[in-house]
Design an enzyme around this catalytic site. Structure first.
Site, PDB file in Angstrom:
ATOM      1  N   ALA A   1       0.865  -1.184   0.000  1.00  0.00           N
ATOM      2  CA  ALA A   1       0.000   0.000   0.000  1.00  0.00           C
ATOM      3  C   ALA A   1       0.897   1.228   0.000  1.00  0.00           C
ATOM      4  O   ALA A   1       1.577   1.514   0.989  1.00  0.00           O
ATOM      5  CB  ALA A   1      -0.908  -0.003   1.226  1.00  0.00           C
TER       6      ALA A   1
ATOM      7  N   CYS B   1       1.858  -0.500  11.738  1.00  0.00           N
ATOM      8  CA  CYS B   1       2.653  -1.734  11.723  1.00  0.00           C
ATOM      9  C   CYS B   1       3.163  -2.111  13.115  1.00  0.00           C
ATOM     10  O   CYS B   1       4.111  -2.891  13.245  1.00  0.00           O
ATOM     11  CB  CYS B   1       3.808  -1.630  10.732  1.00  0.00           C
ATOM     12  SG  CYS B   1       3.257  -1.296   9.053  1.00  0.00           S
TER      13      CYS B   1
END
Length: 238
Positions: free
Chosen positions: A175, A191
């Site tokens: 992405a 993340c």
């Protein structure tokens, strides 16, 4: 080995609908490979590459920590965002308008059987694309994806990655923030990495918007060169 990749432009699509579509393509390749082994046949396995943009959505990888999502279900609804636990690697990720999402669904036995090399090639595709725009980006040791100013207090992530692989068949992908609303990243710990910022190509270039069609063309060019592959346009059946 089949090095033709069927490129599908999905436009704006719901995340779960696209996930199910990926799973169907993924399973189709697996079924062919299983049949080849059981029946000692040599049927060609296809490769796909999906370009898509999702409405606001947060996804949590199988090794992720739910506490990295910093808002409640009610707040998600207020922001017109959805949330899914998914079967890729990595922690929490955001997808939304202004972001180019790519899902390569490949039989790596058509290219090379090395998942680490595959991830490095995905990162290299992004690095080369950003280089086309005069932006120096790089890998961050131990952190999948593509970053700017690694090792400084200004380190920031511009592209997230998370993949799944089975029998050398891949799904999920990357992405890249191109014209993304960075405010949505404030609702999570990207993340699962605390203290790291997120950025977008338009911000780095000081532009209101960047031509996303042009970015996709450059991504496709670098991907084809790295994988020594050729793309063929294919109408999606989603």
């Amino acid at each position: 080995m089949n090095k033709i990749i069927k490129l599908q432009e999905l436009g704006v699509q719901d995340y779960k609908l696209t996930w199910d579509y990926q799973e169907a393509l993924f399973q189709g390749i697996l079924d062919t490979k299983i049949r080849n082994r059981r029946e000692n046949t040599q049927l060609e396995t296809p490769n796909y590459f999906l370009f898509v943009e999702h409405p606001h959505v947060y996804t949590l990888g199988k090794s992720g920590d739910l506490s990295n999502l910093l808002i409640s279900g009610a707040q998600l609804a207020e922001k017109e965002a959805t949330f899914y636990k998914v079967n890729r690697g990595g922690d929490i990720t955001y997808h939304g308008p202004g972001q180019i999402v790519g899902y390569p669904i490949l039989d790596l036995e058509n290219f090379f059987t090395d998942i680490h090399k595959y991830l490095r090639f995905l990162e290299e595709m992004i690095i080369l694309t950003l280089q086309d725009y005069g932006i120096k980006s790089e890998r961050s040791p131990g952190e999948t994806g593509v970053w700017l100013d690694v090792g400084t207090p200004f380190a920031r992530k511009i592209c997230a990655m998370g993949v799944r692989a089975s029998r050398w068949v891949t799904m999920h992908g990357f992405a890249l923030n191109v014209n993304a609303n960075l405010g949505y990243f404030d609702n999570m710990i990207p993340c699962g990495i605390k203290g790291k910022a997120v950025t977008s190509l338009n911000v780095e270039l000081g532009q209101q918007t960047v031509n996303e069609t042009q970015v996709k063309e450059r991504l496709r060019k670098h991907f084809a060169a790295l994988f020594e592959a050729n793309f063929e346009m294919q109408k999606p059946t989603i």
